[in-house]
Every structure is written in C-alpha cells, then in structure tokens.
Design a protein around this motif. Structure first.
Motif, PDB file in Angstrom:
ATOM      1  N   VAL A   1     -13.445  42.567   5.618  1.00  0.00           N
ATOM      2  CA  VAL A   1     -14.496  43.464   4.964  1.00  0.00           C
ATOM      3  C   VAL A   1     -14.386  45.001   5.516  1.00  0.00           C
ATOM      4  N   LEU A   2     -14.946  46.072   4.765  1.00  0.00           N
ATOM      5  CA  LEU A   2     -14.747  47.209   5.323  1.00  0.00           C
ATOM      6  C   LEU A   2     -16.435  47.567   5.891  1.00  0.00           C
ATOM      7  N   ALA A   3     -16.235  47.857   7.225  1.00  0.00           N
ATOM      8  CA  ALA A   3     -17.261  47.844   7.951  1.00  0.00           C
ATOM      9  C   ALA A   3     -17.636  49.652   8.193  1.00  0.00           C
TER      10      ALA A   3
ATOM     11  N   LEU B   1     -10.014  56.221   9.835  1.00  0.00           N
ATOM     12  CA  LEU B   1     -10.073  54.616   9.986  1.00  0.00           C
ATOM     13  C   LEU B   1      -9.902  54.241  11.437  1.00  0.00           C
ATOM     14  N   ILE B   2     -10.575  53.709  11.994  1.00  0.00           N
ATOM     15  CA  ILE B   2     -10.401  52.857  13.261  1.00  0.00           C
ATOM     16  C   ILE B   2      -9.286  51.823  13.078  1.00  0.00           C
ATOM     17  N   SER B   3      -8.203  52.043  13.488  1.00  0.00           N
ATOM     18  CA  SER B   3      -7.230  50.955  13.505  1.00  0.00           C
ATOM     19  C   SER B   3      -7.379  50.043  14.667  1.00  0.00           C
ATOM     20  N   SER B   4      -7.580  48.830  14.340  1.00  0.00           N
ATOM     21  CA  SER B   4      -7.793  47.834  15.280  1.00  0.00           C
ATOM     22  C   SER B   4      -6.599  47.382  15.894  1.00  0.00           C
ATOM     23  N   ALA B   5      -6.208  47.611  17.173  1.00  0.00           N
ATOM     24  CA  ALA B   5      -5.053  47.182  17.976  1.00  0.00           C
ATOM     25  C   ALA B   5      -3.909  46.860  17.154  1.00  0.00           C
ATOM     26  N   PRO B   6      -3.266  47.931  16.742  1.00  0.00           N
ATOM     27  CA  PRO B   6      -2.182  47.943  15.696  1.00  0.00           C
ATOM     28  C   PRO B   6      -0.920  47.170  16.265  1.00  0.00           C
ATOM     29  N   ALA B   7      -1.114  47.070  17.588  1.00  0.00           N
ATOM     30  CA  ALA B   7       0.299  46.382  18.288  1.00  0.00           C
ATOM     31  C   ALA B   7       0.024  44.982  18.557  1.00  0.00           C
TER      32      ALA B   7
ATOM     33  N   VAL C   1      -1.568  43.411   8.505  1.00  0.00           N
ATOM     34  CA  VAL C   1      -3.023  44.091   7.902  1.00  0.00           C
ATOM     35  C   VAL C   1      -2.995  45.667   8.196  1.00  0.00           C
ATOM     36  N   GLU C   2      -2.630  45.902   9.375  1.00  0.00           N
ATOM     37  CA  GLU C   2      -2.427  47.324   9.479  1.00  0.00           C
ATOM     38  C   GLU C   2      -1.365  47.868   8.554  1.00  0.00           C
ATOM     39  N   SER C   3      -0.193  47.375   8.501  1.00  0.00           N
ATOM     40  CA  SER C   3       0.784  47.660   7.698  1.00  0.00           C
ATOM     41  C   SER C   3       0.338  47.681   6.367  1.00  0.00           C
ATOM     42  N   ALA C   4      -0.428  46.803   5.795  1.00  0.00           N
ATOM     43  CA  ALA C   4      -1.070  46.838   4.372  1.00  0.00           C
ATOM     44  C   ALA C   4      -1.988  48.024   4.112  1.00  0.00           C
ATOM     45  N   LEU C   5      -2.759  48.478   5.213  1.00  0.00           N
ATOM     46  CA  LEU C   5      -3.492  49.286   5.305  1.00  0.00           C
ATOM     47  C   LEU C   5      -2.784  50.841   4.882  1.00  0.00           C
ATOM     48  N   ALA C   6      -1.931  50.936   5.837  1.00  0.00           N
ATOM     49  CA  ALA C   6      -0.815  52.106   5.863  1.00  0.00           C
ATOM     50  C   ALA C   6      -0.261  52.246   4.560  1.00  0.00           C
TER      51      ALA C   6
ATOM     52  N   ALA D   1     -13.836  50.582   9.246  1.00  0.00           N
ATOM     53  CA  ALA D   1     -12.794  49.826  10.007  1.00  0.00           C
ATOM     54  C   ALA D   1     -12.748  48.593   9.089  1.00  0.00           C
ATOM     55  N   VAL D   2     -11.745  47.937   8.962  1.00  0.00           N
ATOM     56  CA  VAL D   2     -11.388  46.542   8.353  1.00  0.00           C
ATOM     57  C   VAL D   2     -11.599  45.371   9.380  1.00  0.00           C
ATOM     58  N   VAL D   3     -12.789  44.787   9.271  1.00  0.00           N
ATOM     59  CA  VAL D   3     -12.893  43.773  10.126  1.00  0.00           C
ATOM     60  C   VAL D   3     -13.120  42.168   9.535  1.00  0.00           C
ATOM     61  N   PRO D   4     -13.229  41.118  10.300  1.00  0.00           N
ATOM     62  CA  PRO D   4     -13.575  39.906   9.627  1.00  0.00           C
ATOM     63  C   PRO D   4     -15.082  39.911   9.351  1.00  0.00           C
ATOM     64  N   GLU D   5     -15.338  39.436   8.134  1.00  0.00           N
ATOM     65  CA  GLU D   5     -16.993  39.464   7.780  1.00  0.00           C
ATOM     66  C   GLU D   5     -17.937  38.988   8.777  1.00  0.00           C
ATOM     67  N   MET D   6     -17.493  37.869   9.634  1.00  0.00           N
ATOM     68  CA  MET D   6     -18.274  37.314  10.662  1.00  0.00           C
ATOM     69  C   MET D   6     -18.563  38.285  11.577  1.00  0.00           C
ATOM     70  N   VAL D   7     -17.625  39.185  11.874  1.00  0.00           N
ATOM     71  CA  VAL D   7     -17.811  40.217  13.013  1.00  0.00           C
ATOM     72  C   VAL D   7     -18.670  41.159  12.616  1.00  0.00           C
TER      73      VAL D   7
END
Length: 304
Positions: free
Chosen positions: A173-175, A199-205, A212-217, A246-252
C-alpha cells in the motif's frame, strides 16, 4: 460411549461376512468375539447382526454403526500416528529462522503456543533477511524459516529438498504522512499518480524488492530518498516526517510506530507473500508440530 474394540469387531464382521473369520483376523476366539458383539448390541439398543449358516450379515442398524465406526477408528489410528510423532518432543532443540516483521509481530504467539505444549524443547531463533532463510534451511542451519517474496518479481524455484509454503499474502500500500494529499479519497490510487512525487525508495538493491522498484520506476515514480536499510522502521519514520511517500506491506504500515496514512493502489498487483521454508517429509517432529501451528496462527492473522 462405544468401546473401540467392539466397534472394530463389528467392522471386521462387516468386511469378512463371518464371526469366525473376523475373530481370526482380530486374534480372538469366535465365542470371545461374539461376547463383544453382544455387548455392543446392548450398548446400541438394537440388533446389529443376523447370523445364518454361511456366516453373518449386518442389519440396517449394524450397517449404520459400522459406517460411523470406520471413521472413528480411522481418526484413532491417525491420533496414534501423530502421538508417535510427538514422542520425539520430550527434548531436543528446534531452530527457527525469521525476518524482522514476522519475528516481531507474527512468530511470538506461535512460539508461545509451542512452548506451552512442549516446554522441554529448546528454542533457538535466528534472524535472516530474505532470501537468507531459504539458504539456511537448505544448509541445515535451521529446521524451518519464515521468508517473503514480493510481486511483481521473477519467481525462482526453491533448492531441491526444500519446500516454500505460502502462509499469508498481503497487499503493498501507499504510506504517507497523516494529512498528505495523496491519502485523501476512499478509492484506490492509480500508481501513475506517483509520477513526480517524492518517493522513499526502499532498499532498491535488495533482491526481493527489485521487481517492485522497477515497476514503480516504470510508472514514473523516481526516488527522492533512497533508503538502503532492508528494515521498514526507518522508511516509516522518514514517511512520517514528511520526506516522501513509500510503498510498503499493509502490515508494516498498520503496525508502524510512526502514525501514517494508508491508501490502496491500482492495479492491485503489488503484493508480499510470507512463506515458511521447511524440509517437507524430512522435517523433524518438532518442526512438523511448529509448522502446523504456523499454518493455523497465520490463517488467523490473515483473517484479522
């Protein structure tokens, strides 16, 4: 309550068509088996057998009870099998691998239930950032491990002899910070709306998140802040401080210590799957028992 020994006698007569043959099959004498069947008839309050010169046949009441008895006896056999497996749980050690989110929010109540049932088993928990848990099970470092994968991504088959079993699937989800404009509205937000947003890119490597990072890009979302930590606590803190979304898991997002606003995305193809890695039929008795608890516990977590 019907005596299982007498139920087994009735089933044996139904299958052999003879009290004599049933007695031989069960290791009784024919008179002893007849006594057991007579007691069962008294318990049932109905005639269960009709004897004839070629043997015996079941009455309608006997057929009904025999059908139920087969299920009861099958359940008892299964219980004996499972109890035999649990005989190995009077001691020993169970080694569990996990990643942070599952280790903090999902694993503790399951381990607590295991400890209550089997207090003599020593527990050891090690943290592995996915996909490290798969390698740890493969190498025999742990008996089972929790791991995760993200979508979109390219699926990779597990190593030979290792099973990766999904337990829980959650949306990404979008946080945003509370009150952020993108958090307004009740419908799903098209991913294209993230184009040009900070956008806060979460650990792109990080391997699980590259897809996920590629799809957002591809949707035009370029990072304003690159967060190299694979943990989400720092990401959520940066979002809460208004440095980006940021795009993060819903639970997070729902369990974040920093207050956040959440919005679902369109298309709903961004997901995280939490799985348990184990050795299938080669799992130890302790690992098989914990695996059953994980299936049950994560099912309740998904429902809530």
């Amino acid at each position: 309550m019907y005596d299982p020994t007498r139920l087994a006698a009735l089933v044996a007569v139904a299958e052999t068509g003879s009290i004599t043959r049933a007695a031989a099959h069960l290791g009784y004498t024919a008179p002893a088996l007849s006594q057991q069947l007579a007691k069962l008839e008294r318990e049932a309050g109905a005639a269960l057998l009709v004897r004839h010169h070629r043997g015996a046949r079941l009455t309608a009441a006997g057929e009904l009870l025999a059908g139920r008895a087969r299920r009861v006896l099958d359940e008892l056999d299964q219980a004996r099998h499972e109890l035999a497996q649990l005989a190995g749980l009077s001691g020993g050690r169970l080694r569990v691998g996990t990643f942070t989110t599952a280790g903090v929010h999902l694993l503790p109540p399951v381990l607590s239930a295991f400890r209550r049932a089997h207090p003599e088993v020593e527990l050891a928990v090690t943290e592995y950032e996915p996909p490290g848990g798969i390698a740890a099970v493969t190498a025999g470092e742990v008996d089972l491990a929790l791991t995760h994968t993200y979508e979109p991504a390219v699926a990779e088959p597990p190593p030979p002899g290792v099973t990766v079993e999904p337990l829980l699937v959650e949306e990404l989800v979008l946080a945003t910070a509370v009150g952020h404009r993108l958090s307004e509205g009740s419908g799903r937000l098209p991913v294209a709306e993230l184009a040009g947003r900070p956008l806060i890119s979460s650990a792109p490597a990080h391997p699980p998140r590259r897809g996920v990072e590629s799809a957002l890009a591809a949707a035009g979302a370029t990072p304003a802040v690159v967060c190299e930590s694979p943990g989400y606590a720092l990401v959520c803190a940066l979002v809460g401080a208004g440095l980006g979304v940021a795009v993060v898991p819903e639970m997070v997002a729902s369990l974040s210590a920093t207050p956040l606003a959440v919005r679902r995305l369109e298309p709903a193809e961004f997901r995280r799957t939490i799985s348990v890695v184990h050795r299938g039929d080669r799992a130890t008795a302790a690992a098989a028992t914990l695996l059953a608890l994980l299936r049950s516990g994560f099912g309740r977590a998904a429902a809530s």
